[in-house]
Design an enzyme around this catalytic site. Structure first.
Site, PDB file in Angstrom:
ATOM      1  N   CYS A   2     -25.335   7.378  22.821  1.00  0.00           N
ATOM      2  CA  CYS A   2     -26.120   8.283  23.646  1.00  0.00           C
ATOM      3  C   CYS A   2     -25.125   9.176  24.377  1.00  0.00           C
ATOM      4  CB  CYS A   2     -26.935   7.484  24.643  1.00  0.00           C
ATOM      5  SG  CYS A   2     -27.779   6.078  23.915  1.00  0.00           S
ATOM      6  N   ARG A  27     -24.687  13.285  19.611  1.00  0.00           N
ATOM      7  CA  ARG A  27     -24.389  11.867  19.838  1.00  0.00           C
ATOM      8  C   ARG A  27     -25.632  10.992  19.840  1.00  0.00           C
ATOM      9  NH1 ARG A  27     -18.995  10.921  22.328  1.00  0.00           N
ATOM     10  NH2 ARG A  27     -19.837   8.846  22.189  1.00  0.00           N
ATOM     11  N   TRP A  74     -30.072   7.484  21.946  1.00  0.00           N
ATOM     12  CA  TRP A  74     -30.200   6.933  20.595  1.00  0.00           C
ATOM     13  C   TRP A  74     -30.722   5.519  20.824  1.00  0.00           C
ATOM     14  CZ3 TRP A  74     -28.309   2.797  17.733  1.00  0.00           C
ATOM     15  CH2 TRP A  74     -28.438   2.892  16.351  1.00  0.00           C
ATOM     16  N   ASN A 100     -25.275   4.307  28.846  1.00  0.00           N
ATOM     17  CA  ASN A 100     -24.904   4.129  27.433  1.00  0.00           C
ATOM     18  C   ASN A 100     -24.419   2.694  27.282  1.00  0.00           C
ATOM     19  OD1 ASN A 100     -25.326   6.819  27.066  1.00  0.00           O
ATOM     20  ND2 ASN A 100     -23.185   7.371  26.756  1.00  0.00           N
ATOM     21  N   GLY A 101     -24.741   2.065  26.158  1.00  0.00           N
ATOM     22  CA  GLY A 101     -24.281   0.698  25.932  1.00  0.00           C
ATOM     23  C   GLY A 101     -25.460  -0.251  25.879  1.00  0.00           C
ATOM     24  N   GLU A 481     -17.433   7.810  -0.745  1.00  0.00           N
ATOM     25  CA  GLU A 481     -17.586   8.826   0.301  1.00  0.00           C
ATOM     26  C   GLU A 481     -18.600   9.895  -0.138  1.00  0.00           C
ATOM     27  OE1 GLU A 481     -17.072   9.047   3.283  1.00  0.00           O
ATOM     28  OE2 GLU A 481     -16.993  11.157   3.783  1.00  0.00           O
ATOM     29  N   LYS A 485     -22.019  10.675   1.932  1.00  0.00           N
ATOM     30  CA  LYS A 485     -22.359  12.014   2.452  1.00  0.00           C
ATOM     31  C   LYS A 485     -23.761  12.390   2.014  1.00  0.00           C
ATOM     32  CE  LYS A 485     -20.163  12.434   4.907  1.00  0.00           C
ATOM     33  NZ  LYS A 485     -19.064  11.652   5.306  1.00  0.00           N
ATOM     34  N   GLU A 488     -26.612  10.177   3.730  1.00  0.00           N
ATOM     35  CA  GLU A 488     -26.866  10.292   5.176  1.00  0.00           C
ATOM     36  C   GLU A 488     -27.515  11.610   5.581  1.00  0.00           C
ATOM     37  OE1 GLU A 488     -23.498   9.690   7.799  1.00  0.00           O
ATOM     38  OE2 GLU A 488     -22.177  10.803   6.492  1.00  0.00           O
ATOM     39  N   HIS A 504     -21.412  -3.526 -15.487  1.00  0.00           N
ATOM     40  CA  HIS A 504     -21.773  -4.870 -15.011  1.00  0.00           C
ATOM     41  C   HIS A 504     -23.074  -4.872 -14.229  1.00  0.00           C
ATOM     42  CE1 HIS A 504     -17.951  -6.365 -16.437  1.00  0.00           C
ATOM     43  NE2 HIS A 504     -17.356  -5.343 -15.834  1.00  0.00           N
ATOM     44  N   LYS A 603     -23.511  10.349  16.160  1.00  0.00           N
ATOM     45  CA  LYS A 603     -22.128  10.660  15.773  1.00  0.00           C
ATOM     46  C   LYS A 603     -21.187   9.496  16.032  1.00  0.00           C
ATOM     47  CE  LYS A 603     -18.754  13.179  14.359  1.00  0.00           C
ATOM     48  NZ  LYS A 603     -18.615  13.232  12.894  1.00  0.00           N
TER      49      LYS A 603
HETATM   50  O1  M6R Z   1     -15.785   7.656  14.770  1.00  0.00           O
HETATM   51  P1  M6R Z   1     -15.536   6.733  13.621  1.00  0.00           P
HETATM   52  O2  M6R Z   1     -14.651   7.337  12.580  1.00  0.00           O
HETATM   53  O3  M6R Z   1     -15.033   5.397  14.054  1.00  0.00           O
HETATM   54  O4  M6R Z   1     -16.954   6.527  12.962  1.00  0.00           O
HETATM   55  C1  M6R Z   1     -17.140   5.639  11.900  1.00  0.00           C
HETATM   56  C2  M6R Z   1     -18.473   5.852  11.242  1.00  0.00           C
HETATM   57  O5  M6R Z   1     -19.520   5.618  12.143  1.00  0.00           O
HETATM   58  C3  M6R Z   1     -18.603   7.264  10.672  1.00  0.00           C
HETATM   59  O6  M6R Z   1     -17.586   7.545   9.775  1.00  0.00           O
HETATM   60  C4  M6R Z   1     -19.967   7.435   9.948  1.00  0.00           C
HETATM   61  O7  M6R Z   1     -19.982   6.639   8.805  1.00  0.00           O
HETATM   62  C5  M6R Z   1     -20.235   8.900   9.619  1.00  0.00           C
HETATM   63  N1  M6R Z   1     -21.601   9.205   9.874  1.00  0.00           N
HETATM   64  C6  M6R Z   1     -19.939   9.237   8.206  1.00  0.00           C
HETATM   65  O8  M6R Z   1     -20.238  10.546   7.862  1.00  0.00           O
END
Ligand code: M6R
Length: 608
Positions: A2, A27, A74, A100-101, A481, A485, A488, A504, A603
């Protein structure tokens, strides 16, 4: 996950807070709210949904005052409704809190407060804090906050105001980032520097356990026993342009296109052409100390974990040191073999990911030396690691990580080069890598200049329901990766696999409806990948190949091709990931997704 902003000064708080929330929206974006001291008491506005909803509420019912706190949420406890949105208010309406937390013992605290007659209106864990502060309040707000926090287990970054002490703003941190922004006769609180960058670059990062007391004349930082603490002032070197979209449709697109520059920034001043090695200032390790390690653990989450996989391969390949790559969320709860001869490399864009931070602390606790590969300067992982390298990619606002990934892999390559040259790698091979790195920014630019080719490909596949991404060697993580991408931001189901593993199991999925993206540059495993392409083609899969030169072996086997420039095997993931970022981006845009703020995501994942 958040976002928090707070303000005390002589300007209208409401507008400043909403502007800060806008910059923090990446965030967390399921609800938002503000609390402002209006001269008579604390006034609250909240809305479920994006900040624009809150703005509409505020323009219908403005609040004036120049002390306030705000939050973008969030959801963890309770649905993303207006009622669960922060700020939360004490039963008597005098205390407002944003948080936050996670308050882990919120349930017993709630029962205890209910037994004392406190009524709860939300499902959140945060509301207990507001009531606890009310219950503890005698004559000092900061003392009441301290008393309340002493009963709490879990993590928090909080900002608190109270109509009983209307010229004060309290902030406290444990496990959730928070900083104070210093202005002229005005002060800010924020969970992320981008919220206040338009107003000040002078910041004080709070440490865990800190309680900051702000008024218009200054600030004090106290520990749990009300002892005054000294914290240094840092100057933020990001500028406002970096946190704005410029002329781009989305932050993600801007960040993809920034990569030639950001990769250059990661390498700046670090490559030593003559000796074929790299120098990294922040490691805090002598060459002799570096040579003492007999194993390396890399730990991270999400995209950063994909970088770690590539880094692990490079380190074994070139530095010939046993290396393990661990999901931070698993590492922290296993019983890993870590000794004082282990170097634990912790990779994180934000430097705040809760699992990654906990894994780093666990490694430290077990005697390992920790090294952060981090983007956000002053973040918790950067500050708590024993040393490390900033990747200097600049602020990454798009929730889907792009430029941080290419810079992380580049930074890992620099470190590998340094360690490998100290161990076994020849100067000739070192210089070859340095040369490949120098060529990299222009090669990325070459790919970006052909983004329209990828956009056309996206048009073809925008209606697909599934995607497979396959690669081998260094490009198996690239496949992971690429799939991450796509899923998400477009919500298309996508899987990444090592190409040979397909037979497999996943091969059962292949038919004429299944697009399969092969990452197939001309590297040491190219011939092997060709066999896997044949297997897919034999089952009528649609083959999209990322190649690096005309390949007779692929003739008749691929439906769509995108060529990346040729480079060394270990550099190919950086180049190959760029068209995959673009593919995900264009497909998501064409499907109408909110690319920068995909559903359910945030984020920076600061909860477990
Ligand atoms: O800030 P960080 O690199 O530690 O974040 C790790 C993951 O949360 C972050 O890479 C997440 O998977 C992204 N949404 C990927 O695009």
């Amino acid at each position: 996950m958040c976002g928090i902003v707070g303000y005390i000064g002589d300007k209208g708080a409401s507008a400043l807070l909403v502007e800060g929330l806008r910059r923090l929206e990446y965030r967390g974006y399921d609800s938002a709210g503000v609390a402002v001291m209006n001269g008579n008491g604390v006034e609250i506005r909240k809305a479920a949904g994006k900040i624009s909803k809150l703005e509409a509420v505020l323009s219908a019912m403005p609040i004036s005052g120049n002390v306030g706190i705000a939050h973008t949420r969030w959801a963890t406890h309770g649905a993303p409704t207006e009622c669960n949105a922060h700020p939360h208010v004490s039963m008597d309406g005098t205390v407002a809190v944003v948080h936050n937390g996670i308050i882990e013992n919120f349930s017993p605290l709630r029962s205890k407060l209910q037994a004392l007659g406190y009524k709860f209106v939300s499902e959140t864990d945060t509301e207990v804090l507001a009531h606890l502060i009310q219950a503890a309040y005698e004559d000092s707000l900061e003392q009441a906050v301290m008393d309340a926090l002493s009963q709490v287990e879990g993590t928090y970054g909080i900002a608190v105001i109270s109509s009983r002490d209307p010229n004060k703003l309290i902030a406290a941190r444990k496990g959730s980032p928070l900083l104070i922004g210093l202005g002229e006769g005005e002060y800010y609180v924020a969970s992320d520097v981008s919220a206040i960058l338009a107003h000040t670059r002078q910041v004080v990062y709070l440490d865990d356990g800190d309680i900051a007391v702000l008024d218009r004349n200054g600030y004090r930082i106290l520990d749990n026993d009300a002892r005054e603490m000294l914290r240094s002032v840092s100057k933020v070197d990001w500028d406002l342009g970096q946190i704005e979209r410029g002329g781009y449709a989305h932050f993600m697109l801007k960040e993809i296109f920034e990569q030639p520059q950001t990769i250059e920034n990661t390498m700046r001043g670090r490559l030593l052409d003559d000796t074929g090695t790299a120098k990294l200032g922040g490691l805090n390790l002598t060459d002799e100390e570096l040579l003492r390690f007999d194993n390396i653990v890399l730990t991270a989450c999400g995209t950063s974990w994909h970088s770690a996989l590539i880094g692990g391969m490079m380190l074994e390949d070139l530095a010939r040191i046993p290396t393990k790559v661990e999901y931070a969320s698993e590492f922290r709860y296993r019983n890993p073999v870590v000794t004082d001869r282990t170097l634990c490399i912790v990779i994180s864009q934000s430097g705040e990911t809760a699992d990654t931070l906990a894994a780093m602390r666990e490694a430290k606790h077990r005697g390992a030396r920790t090294m952060g590969i981090v983007n956000v300067v002053g973040s918790t992982i950067a500050r708590e690691s024993d040393g490390g390298s900033y990747i200097h990619a600049g602020p990454e606002i798009g929730v889907a990580s792009t430029k941080a990934f290419s810079s992380q892999v580049t930074a890992l390559l620099l470190f590998t080069l340094k360690l490998a040259r100290l161990r076994a790698l020849s100067p000739v091979r070192g210089r070859e890598i340095v040369e490949a790195l120098h060529a990299l920014p222009a090669q990325v630019q070459n790919i970006l200049d052909r983004a329209d080719e990828i956009e056309a490909l996206a048009e073809e596949f925008k209606r697909a329901s599934n995607f497979l991404y396959l690669g081998r060697g260094y490009n198996f993580p690239t496949a992971l990766e690429g799939a991450l991408k796509l899923k998400e931001i477009s919500y298309i189901h996508a899987e990444g696999y090592p190409a040979a593993e397909m037979k497999h199991g996943p091969i059962a999925l292949i038919d004429e409806m299944m697009p399969v993206v092969f990452i197939a540059p001309h590297d040491s495993v190219f011939e092997k990948v060709v066999s896997n392409v044949q297997e897919v083609k034999a089952r009528k899969g649609k083959v999209i190949a990322i190649t690096s030169r005309p390949e007779p072996a692929l003739e008749g086997l691929i439906d769509y091709e995108f060529r990346i420039p040729e480079t060394l095997d270990l550099v190919t993931p950086i180049l190959a990931s760029v068209p995959l970022q673009l593919l995900a981006y264009f497909i998501a845009v064409k499907r109408g997704s909110n690319v920068d703020q995909p559903r359910n995501l945030a984020k920076s994942v600061t909860v477990e």
